[in-house]
Scaffold this active site. Structure first.
Site, PDB file in Angstrom:
ATOM      1  N   VAL A  12       0.830  -1.223   0.106  1.00  0.00           N
ATOM      2  CA  VAL A  12      -0.148  -0.112  -0.233  1.00  0.00           C
ATOM      3  C   VAL A  12       0.910   1.202  -0.185  1.00  0.00           C
ATOM      4  O   VAL A  12       0.769   2.068  -0.880  1.00  0.00           O
ATOM      5  CB  VAL A  12      -1.081   0.071   1.193  1.00  0.00           C
ATOM      6  CG1 VAL A  12      -1.481   1.472   1.370  1.00  0.00           C
ATOM      7  CG2 VAL A  12      -1.876  -1.310   1.017  1.00  0.00           C
ATOM      8  N   LYS A 203     -14.161   0.199   5.971  1.00  0.00           N
ATOM      9  CA  LYS A 203     -13.206  -0.718   5.489  1.00  0.00           C
ATOM     10  C   LYS A 203     -13.549  -2.285   5.794  1.00  0.00           C
ATOM     11  O   LYS A 203     -13.367  -3.267   5.130  1.00  0.00           O
ATOM     12  CB  LYS A 203     -11.822  -0.392   5.985  1.00  0.00           C
ATOM     13  CG  LYS A 203     -10.577  -1.257   5.489  1.00  0.00           C
ATOM     14  CD  LYS A 203     -10.679  -1.229   4.041  1.00  0.00           C
ATOM     15  CE  LYS A 203      -9.718  -2.626   3.680  1.00  0.00           C
ATOM     16  NZ  LYS A 203      -9.580  -2.590   2.109  1.00  0.00           N
ATOM     17  N   PHE A 248     -17.196 -11.315  -7.526  1.00  0.00           N
ATOM     18  CA  PHE A 248     -17.052 -12.245  -6.114  1.00  0.00           C
ATOM     19  C   PHE A 248     -17.838 -13.430  -6.020  1.00  0.00           C
ATOM     20  O   PHE A 248     -18.158 -13.643  -4.981  1.00  0.00           O
ATOM     21  CB  PHE A 248     -16.977 -11.406  -5.055  1.00  0.00           C
ATOM     22  CG  PHE A 248     -15.750 -10.562  -4.835  1.00  0.00           C
ATOM     23  CD1 PHE A 248     -14.480 -10.957  -4.064  1.00  0.00           C
ATOM     24  CD2 PHE A 248     -15.531  -9.414  -5.667  1.00  0.00           C
ATOM     25  CE1 PHE A 248     -13.613 -10.421  -4.050  1.00  0.00           C
ATOM     26  CE2 PHE A 248     -14.364  -8.582  -5.545  1.00  0.00           C
ATOM     27  CZ  PHE A 248     -13.333  -9.193  -4.742  1.00  0.00           C
ATOM     28  N   LEU A 249     -18.362 -13.869  -7.189  1.00  0.00           N
ATOM     29  CA  LEU A 249     -19.151 -15.049  -7.094  1.00  0.00           C
ATOM     30  C   LEU A 249     -18.560 -16.272  -7.903  1.00  0.00           C
ATOM     31  O   LEU A 249     -19.080 -17.128  -8.720  1.00  0.00           O
ATOM     32  CB  LEU A 249     -20.468 -14.708  -7.824  1.00  0.00           C
ATOM     33  CG  LEU A 249     -21.497 -13.948  -6.919  1.00  0.00           C
ATOM     34  CD1 LEU A 249     -23.047 -13.982  -7.675  1.00  0.00           C
ATOM     35  CD2 LEU A 249     -21.909 -14.821  -5.795  1.00  0.00           C
ATOM     36  N   ALA A 251     -16.792 -19.693  -7.312  1.00  0.00           N
ATOM     37  CA  ALA A 251     -16.497 -20.565  -6.579  1.00  0.00           C
ATOM     38  C   ALA A 251     -15.007 -21.200  -6.775  1.00  0.00           C
ATOM     39  O   ALA A 251     -14.482 -21.081  -7.911  1.00  0.00           O
ATOM     40  CB  ALA A 251     -17.482 -21.930  -6.740  1.00  0.00           C
ATOM     41  N   GLY A 256      -7.856 -15.570   0.058  1.00  0.00           N
ATOM     42  CA  GLY A 256      -6.695 -15.713   1.113  1.00  0.00           C
ATOM     43  C   GLY A 256      -6.085 -14.158   0.991  1.00  0.00           C
ATOM     44  O   GLY A 256      -6.983 -13.228   0.689  1.00  0.00           O
ATOM     45  N   CYS A 259      -5.569  -9.496   3.364  1.00  0.00           N
ATOM     46  CA  CYS A 259      -6.653  -8.551   3.915  1.00  0.00           C
ATOM     47  C   CYS A 259      -7.780  -9.399   4.560  1.00  0.00           C
ATOM     48  O   CYS A 259      -8.201  -9.301   5.600  1.00  0.00           O
ATOM     49  CB  CYS A 259      -7.139  -7.629   3.008  1.00  0.00           C
ATOM     50  SG  CYS A 259      -5.808  -6.467   2.576  1.00  0.00           S
ATOM     51  N   LYS A 319      -3.389 -14.851  -5.042  1.00  0.00           N
ATOM     52  CA  LYS A 319      -4.225 -14.592  -6.272  1.00  0.00           C
ATOM     53  C   LYS A 319      -3.367 -14.280  -7.400  1.00  0.00           C
ATOM     54  O   LYS A 319      -2.117 -14.182  -7.225  1.00  0.00           O
ATOM     55  CB  LYS A 319      -5.308 -13.586  -6.097  1.00  0.00           C
ATOM     56  CG  LYS A 319      -4.729 -12.100  -6.097  1.00  0.00           C
ATOM     57  CD  LYS A 319      -5.712 -11.170  -5.875  1.00  0.00           C
ATOM     58  CE  LYS A 319      -5.297  -9.699  -5.680  1.00  0.00           C
ATOM     59  NZ  LYS A 319      -6.158  -8.641  -5.490  1.00  0.00           N
ATOM     60  N   ARG A 326       0.707 -13.925   1.658  1.00  0.00           N
ATOM     61  CA  ARG A 326       0.240 -13.952   2.612  1.00  0.00           C
ATOM     62  C   ARG A 326      -1.348 -14.744   2.912  1.00  0.00           C
ATOM     63  O   ARG A 326      -2.101 -14.287   1.885  1.00  0.00           O
ATOM     64  CB  ARG A 326       0.003 -12.607   3.204  1.00  0.00           C
ATOM     65  CG  ARG A 326       1.315 -12.079   3.880  1.00  0.00           C
ATOM     66  CD  ARG A 326       1.236 -10.754   4.241  1.00  0.00           C
ATOM     67  NE  ARG A 326       1.316  -9.838   3.141  1.00  0.00           N
ATOM     68  CZ  ARG A 326       1.087  -8.318   3.247  1.00  0.00           C
ATOM     69  NH1 ARG A 326       1.130  -7.909   4.104  1.00  0.00           N
ATOM     70  NH2 ARG A 326       0.952  -7.536   2.006  1.00  0.00           N
TER      71      ARG A 326
HETATM   72  P1  NAD Z   1       3.194  -4.607   3.951  1.00  0.00           P
HETATM   73  O1  NAD Z   1       3.585  -5.311   4.923  1.00  0.00           O
HETATM   74  O2  NAD Z   1       3.415  -4.793   2.698  1.00  0.00           O
HETATM   75  O3  NAD Z   1       4.094  -3.228   4.290  1.00  0.00           O
HETATM   76  C1  NAD Z   1       3.911  -2.835   5.607  1.00  0.00           C
HETATM   77  C2  NAD Z   1       5.387  -1.839   5.726  1.00  0.00           C
HETATM   78  O4  NAD Z   1       5.400  -1.140   7.078  1.00  0.00           O
HETATM   79  C3  NAD Z   1       6.586  -2.946   5.781  1.00  0.00           C
HETATM   80  O5  NAD Z   1       7.564  -2.533   4.756  1.00  0.00           O
HETATM   81  C4  NAD Z   1       7.180  -2.628   7.149  1.00  0.00           C
HETATM   82  O6  NAD Z   1       8.287  -2.917   7.328  1.00  0.00           O
HETATM   83  C5  NAD Z   1       6.739  -1.312   7.522  1.00  0.00           C
HETATM   84  N1  NAD Z   1       6.647  -0.944   9.014  1.00  0.00           N
HETATM   85  C6  NAD Z   1       6.332  -1.593  10.054  1.00  0.00           C
HETATM   86  N2  NAD Z   1       6.418  -0.889  10.959  1.00  0.00           N
HETATM   87  C7  NAD Z   1       6.913   0.255  10.592  1.00  0.00           C
HETATM   88  C8  NAD Z   1       7.109   1.595  11.374  1.00  0.00           C
HETATM   89  N3  NAD Z   1       7.083   1.569  12.543  1.00  0.00           N
HETATM   90  N4  NAD Z   1       7.657   2.433  10.643  1.00  0.00           N
HETATM   91  C9  NAD Z   1       7.940   2.510   9.464  1.00  0.00           C
HETATM   92  N5  NAD Z   1       7.600   1.446   8.756  1.00  0.00           N
HETATM   93  C10 NAD Z   1       7.049   0.461   9.377  1.00  0.00           C
HETATM   94  O7  NAD Z   1       1.651  -4.321   4.273  1.00  0.00           O
HETATM   95  P2  NAD Z   1       0.679  -3.743   3.086  1.00  0.00           P
HETATM   96  O8  NAD Z   1       0.086  -5.057   2.213  1.00  0.00           O
HETATM   97  O9  NAD Z   1       0.958  -2.623   2.273  1.00  0.00           O
HETATM   98  O10 NAD Z   1      -0.462  -3.338   4.191  1.00  0.00           O
HETATM   99  C11 NAD Z   1      -0.440  -2.016   4.904  1.00  0.00           C
HETATM  100  C12 NAD Z   1      -1.868  -1.746   5.294  1.00  0.00           C
HETATM  101  O11 NAD Z   1      -2.785  -1.507   4.450  1.00  0.00           O
HETATM  102  C13 NAD Z   1      -2.596  -2.860   6.189  1.00  0.00           C
HETATM  103  O12 NAD Z   1      -3.049  -2.440   7.437  1.00  0.00           O
HETATM  104  C14 NAD Z   1      -3.412  -3.493   5.159  1.00  0.00           C
HETATM  105  O13 NAD Z   1      -4.563  -4.434   6.004  1.00  0.00           O
HETATM  106  C15 NAD Z   1      -3.887  -2.543   4.574  1.00  0.00           C
HETATM  107  N6  NAD Z   1      -4.222  -2.549   3.119  1.00  0.00           N
HETATM  108  C16 NAD Z   1      -3.537  -3.624   2.546  1.00  0.00           C
HETATM  109  C17 NAD Z   1      -3.993  -3.733   1.116  1.00  0.00           C
HETATM  110  C18 NAD Z   1      -3.242  -4.889  -0.049  1.00  0.00           C
HETATM  111  O14 NAD Z   1      -3.708  -5.212  -0.925  1.00  0.00           O
HETATM  112  N7  NAD Z   1      -2.007  -5.216   0.440  1.00  0.00           N
HETATM  113  C19 NAD Z   1      -5.134  -3.346   0.626  1.00  0.00           C
HETATM  114  C20 NAD Z   1      -6.018  -2.467   1.316  1.00  0.00           C
HETATM  115  C21 NAD Z   1      -5.765  -2.466   2.698  1.00  0.00           C
END
Ligand code: NAD
Length: 449
Positions: A12, A203, A248-249, A251, A256, A259, A319, A326
């Site tokens: 993100v 969310k 999202f239908l 099967a 996974g 999120c 996916k 994850r």
């Molecule tokens: P990620 O694990 O890919 O990235 C998180 C990053 O944060 C890592 O690089 C980690 O080293 C860093 N980090 C951790 N602690 C830190 C700190 N104290 N200071 C600075 N950096 C720090 O995670 P992600 O998939 O990008 O998800 C981030 C958030 O967004 C989560 O809450 C997730 O639920 C949400 N989200 C993710 C997605 C997705 O598709 N991945 C979509 C929507 C929402």
């Protein structure tokens, strides 16, 4: 150029940082992972996301995008601090807030100019208030908090950022939300401004609803298998109703990723701890687990046991179009097959480096055909495009026995049977019965004794 900071440079954070830079902002991405920041500074990209490498490279070159591990450097004189750290599942199903807490304390410690803190991470309802409290108690400058939940999907993250269905902003300080809204104005998306807790809940409720659709169709699929119906046609027939919609239908072996599993679990956890009985959310999780187990049951019955059998796994990422492992269904399926004595061959177009760190005793192959070679069964777990156009005659000729479990209903049962496969889809009994070449046809299953 106004300055923005992004704390957490993962899927993100990196996409958000690069996309905001591309809109003309000066963005500094901060991360505590030194190796990740070093790689980014050398021009590398730590994740697989289509189009990201070019976007990052372009914005680094223009000087709008930079990377650091040092908060004091990253949030100095910034106007907006986006928080995009990970919120992984904790041992009791809660969102583990270790990283979000550390980030909030670091921001409070280092923020020197008045800025808005924007929570993009998926955080439990009430986190915005908590972060505001930390900033008020520990910070030396004023910093309102806005919740801006992220809806991007891995695999199409850049397009999702650039053309969002909606931007949700939650704040108890409305002018702060309106200032964040201005950042998104170039995207011309609908912007919904709510209070902090409502945005946080939007969310969780959105992810829980999508997961519910998947579990719903998976439950219908398992009923289809027993009743002689074809879930693909059922889903098509349902999805044409605009009140239901086709998305999202599909099967399959269940949802996974980083999120849905953790967010449904965290919402159920929050609900239970606030005195609710989240039985629908629990059923959604239960059905998802059964969807994965159904692969083992199909293989067991097809092969008459799994001891010393060789199973080829097509697709490891949770996916297509991502390398994210994850909560990938492949991990649980491979683990269960190994528990029953099976040998595993596997291939994924992007996720093998990450999978190698998670899986043991797996023979990683260079493509689908090498995976098929000598396998007693193939399981299609991730519907990458390259698995949709396989040379099936070649696959068949390479396998020790032609059992094909299509965990994403990519192929047609009758065509697979015609090619000589013992084909198992998910919920596709009407295509000739769940066990296409088996003794019982769908007709017989349905006929009352
Ligand atoms: P990620 O694990 O890919 O990235 C998180 C990053 O944060 C890592 O690089 C980690 O080293 C860093 N980090 C951790 N602690 C830190 C700190 N104290 N200071 C600075 N950096 C720090 O995670 P992600 O998939 O990008 O998800 C981030 C958030 O967004 C989560 O809450 C997730 O639920 C949400 N989200 C993710 C997605 C997705 O598709 N991945 C979509 C929507 C929402």
């Amino acid at each position: 150029m106004s300055a923005k900071s992004v704390v957490g440079t993962g899927y993100v954070g990196l996409v958000t940082g690069a996309c905001f830079a591309d809109l003309g902002n000066r963005v500094t991405c901060i991360d505590v992972d030194e190796a990740k920041i070093a790689l980014l500074r050398e021009g590398g990209i730590p994740i697989y996301e289509p189009g990201l490498e070019e976007l990052v490279e372009r914005n680094v070159r223009t000087g709008r995008l930079s990377f650091t591990t040092r908060y004091e450097e990253g949030i100095d004189e910034t106007e907006f601090v986006f928080v995009a750290v990970n919120t992984p599942p904790g041992p009791a199903g809660e969102a583990d807030m270790t990283y979000a807490r550390a980030a909030a304390h670091s921001i409070a410690e280092h923020l020197r100019s008045s800025a808005i803190v924007v929570n993009k991470s998926t955080m439990p309802i009430g986190t915005g208030d908590w972060v505001a409290g930390v900033l008020a108690r520990q910070g030396s400058v004023q910093a309102p908090v806005v919740s801006n939940p992220e809806f991007l999907r891995e695999g199409s993250a850049i397009a999702d950022f650039q053309r969002p269905d909606r931007v949700v902003l939650g704040a108890d300080d409305r002018p702060a939300a309106e200032r964040v809204a201005q950042l998104y104005a170039p995207l011309k998306a609908p912007i919904l401004i709510t209070d902090l807790r409502t945005a946080e809940m939007i969310k969780y409720a959105s992810n829980a609803f999508l997961a519910t659709k998947i579990s719903f169709i998976n439950e219908i699929a398992s009923i289809c298998e027993r009743m002689g119906a074809d879930v693909k046609e059922v889903a098509r027939g349902m999805g044409l109703d605009p009140r239901i919609g086709p998305a999202f239908l599909d099967a399959g072996v269940g949802y996974g990723g980083s999120c849905f599993p953790k967010d449904v679990q965290a919402l159920a956890h929050m609900a239970a701890l606030s005195g609710c009985h989240p039985q629908l959310l629990r059923a959604v999780m239960d059905i998802n687990r059964d969807a994965r187990l159904s692969v083992i049951l199909k293989l067991r019955s097809a092969l008459g046991g799994l001891e010393e059998r060789t199973i080829g796994i097509l697709g490891l990422a949770f996916k297509p179009n991502t390398d994210d492992m994850r909560e990938a269904a492949s991990v649980e399926i491979i683990h269960l097959l190994q528990q029953e004595g099976a040998h595993i061959r596997a291939y994924d177009p992007a996720a093998m480096p990450k999978a190698e760190a998670l899986l043991t005793r797996v023979r990683f192959c260079e493509d689908a055909y090498e995976t098929a070679r000598g396998s007693d069964a193939l399981v299609l777990v991730t519907e990458w495009n390259e698995f949709k156009r396989l040379d099936l005659r070649r696959i068949h000729s390479l396998m020790a026995s032609p059992t094909f479990v299509d965990g994403r209903n990519v192929y047609e049962p009758s065509e697979m049977a015609a090619l000589g496969f013992e084909y198992y889809g998910i919920g596709r009994a009407a295509g000739g019965g769940d066990l296409i070449n088996g003794e019982r046809s769908a007709q017989e299953i349905n006929t009352p004794a």
